[in-house]
Design a protein around this motif. Structure first.
Motif, short mmCIF file in Angstrom:
data_model
loop_
_atom_site.label_atom_id
_atom_site.label_comp_id
_atom_site.label_asym_id
_atom_site.label_seq_id
_atom_site.Cartn_x
_atom_site.Cartn_y
_atom_site.Cartn_z
N GLU A 70 6.20 6.43 7.22
CA GLU A 70 4.93 7.57 6.93
C GLU A 70 5.62 8.86 7.42
O GLU A 70 6.58 8.67 8.11
N GLN B 85 0.83 -1.25 0.13
CA GLN B 85 0.15 -0.19 -0.12
C GLN B 85 0.91 1.14 -0.03
O GLN B 85 2.02 1.24 0.69
N THR B 86 0.53 2.44 -0.93
CA THR B 86 1.13 3.59 -0.58
C THR B 86 0.03 4.70 -0.62
O THR B 86 -1.10 4.47 -1.05
N LYS B 87 0.20 5.67 0.20
CA LYS B 87 -0.63 6.98 0.46
C LYS B 87 0.02 8.15 0.39
O LYS B 87 1.12 8.29 1.05
N ASN B 88 -0.53 9.25 -0.48
CA ASN B 88 0.14 10.56 -0.29
C ASN B 88 -1.21 11.43 -0.61
O ASN B 88 -2.35 11.26 -0.81
N ASP B 89 -0.70 12.87 -0.56
CA ASP B 89 -1.89 13.75 -0.47
C ASP B 89 -1.73 14.69 -1.88
O ASP B 89 -2.09 15.86 -2.09
N GLU C 45 2.81 7.59 3.02
CA GLU C 45 2.83 6.53 3.82
C GLU C 45 2.86 5.22 2.99
O GLU C 45 2.29 5.17 1.86
#
Length: 422
Positions: free
Chosen positions: A285, A83-87, A97
């Motif tokens: 993160e 998983q990868t998360k950004n804004d 993250e």
């Protein structure tokens, strides 16, 4: 040099003894292993061509793979999570993250042992199904074989009858020319010859048809000559038909299929929910651009809820199938025992009939010889000579048919006992 010569001779003697021992062992092994009978060879050729025989190794391989799966650490393969998360779509503050994890399915309580029991039952069921298929094929091959042997015997007897009719017609023609017999007797002898020719043509057609049916099992291999041995199988030793029925391949296959259904029901009883999962993940993160990445590790357990009525439906269906198969096995056991008793009685009756018909043919042949001599000397009339000839031919046909029927009855008894051609 003399010393070297002595060593060479010793080695030569040792080699000769070794070679002699090897030849003796090979000869003993060849004598200990009897050659396959024509019926057994035909059955083996037919079995190699069957779809069940060709698929049997793969079925056994699949069952073995199912059994080996019970020895694995997890009921299902592990799963990798990324998983990868950004804004970037939102505020673009640089939040990031990244998560890497693995999910490990876990065995339910009692599932692993019952999975292993199911795998063992599947292996036994595959073997018993193959043997039951062999026995079913053996029944068809045996039927085709004995139909061919009966047709061959009828053709051989018809050929002998025609030769006797021709010799008899020639004798009558010679005596007619000498004035010892009437022309009506000559016509009657010619009619007997024509009838023998028609009988031979019919018997030849039946023999060719039976041979064509039998050739379908031979995989293109040549069939044995018609004049060879009947291919009779050894008579089995039978004491208790009911006890013999318990070891019948068809009954064993039914029992193993019922046991397989029971193992499936037992496995369904513990598989009331999906397998739980143990998850382990590592995250990296940061909250804003320029911040340092923070590391974290997450350990979790995923517990699925129960399957409810769907699990009970699977268990009930497996139990119903097991009960049906077990009931069918009990009925099949009684039917097999009755079939063995009937086949045993038929084999005994056919053996007694063979002995009686052989004696009848012997007496009829002796009578034909006496009447033929008397007819040649003019001491017996033509109707007596013709009747003796017809009686002898009929007795030979009955004796040969009784011999084939006796051998076929032994083959039918072996089939009832669940024994393959031998």
């Amino acid at each position: 040099m003399p010393f070297v010569w002595k060593i060479s001779r010793a080695r030569l003697r040792a080699l000769a003894r070794t070679l002699a021992w090897g030849l003796a062992a090979a000869s003993a092994a060849a004598q200990a292993t009897p050659a396959a009978s024509p019926l057994q060879a035909l059955f083996e050729q037919a079995w190699r061509r069957q779809p069940e025989a060709q698929a049997l190794p793969l079925r056994r391989q699949a069952a073995q793979a199912g059994r080996d799966s019970a020895d694995a650490w997890t009921p299902e393969p592990a799963a990798l999570e990324l998983q990868t998360k950004n804004d970037r779509i939102g505020s673009r503050l640089g939040a990031r993250e990244h998560t890497v994890g693995v999910a490990l399915p876990l065995w339910l309580p009692g599932e692993r042992a019952r999975k292993a029991a199911l795998g063992d039952a599947e292996l036994r069921a595959v073997d018993s199904s193959g043997l039951a298929a062999q026995l079913e094929l053996a029944a068809r091959v045996r039927e085709s074989w004995w139909n061919w042997r009966r047709a061959c015997s009828d053709r051989a007897l018809a050929q002998g009858q025609l030769e006797n009719a021709r010799a008899l017609a020639a004798d009558v023609a010679r005596r007619l020319a000498a004035g010892d017999m009437a022309r009506s007797d000559h016509y009657q002898a010619q009619a007997v010859q024509a009838q023998a020719e028609a009988t031979l043509a019919q018997a030849q057609g039946a023999c060719d048809a039976a041979r064509a049916v039998l050739a379908a099992w031979s995989d293109g291999q040549p069939l044995p000559p018609e004049g060879e041995a009947l291919g009779a199988e050894p008579a089995p030793v039978l004491e208790q038909p009911l006890a013999a029925a318990y070891g019948h391949p068809a009954l064993a296959d039914g029992e193993r299929q019922a046991a397989l259904a029971r193992r499936q029901a037992e496995l369904a009883a513990v598989q009331t929910r999906a397998n739980p999962e143990l998850t382990l993940s590592a995250s990296s993160e940061r909250g804003m651009a320029g911040d340092r990445y923070q590391q974290s590790v997450t350990l979790g357990v995923r517990l699925p809820l129960g399957a409810g009525v769907r699990a009970h439906a699977r268990e009930a269906a497996a139990l119903a199938q097991a009960l049906e198969l077990e009931t069918r096995v009990e009925r099949e056991r009684a039917r097999l025992a009755a079939g063995i008793r009937a086949a045993q009685a038929q084999a005994s009756a056919a053996a007694a009939q063979e002995r009686a018909m052989a004696r009848n043919a012997e007496l009829a042949g002796a009578t034909r010889g006496f009447v033929a001599k008397a007819f040649a000397l003019g001491e017996a009339d033509w109707p007596t000579r013709l009747r003796a000839e017809q009686d002898a031919v009929q007795a030979e046909r009955q004796a040969l048919r009784a011999r084939i029927d006796a051998a076929a009855a032994v083959s039918a008894l072996r089939q009832a006992l669940g024994l393959l051609p031998q």
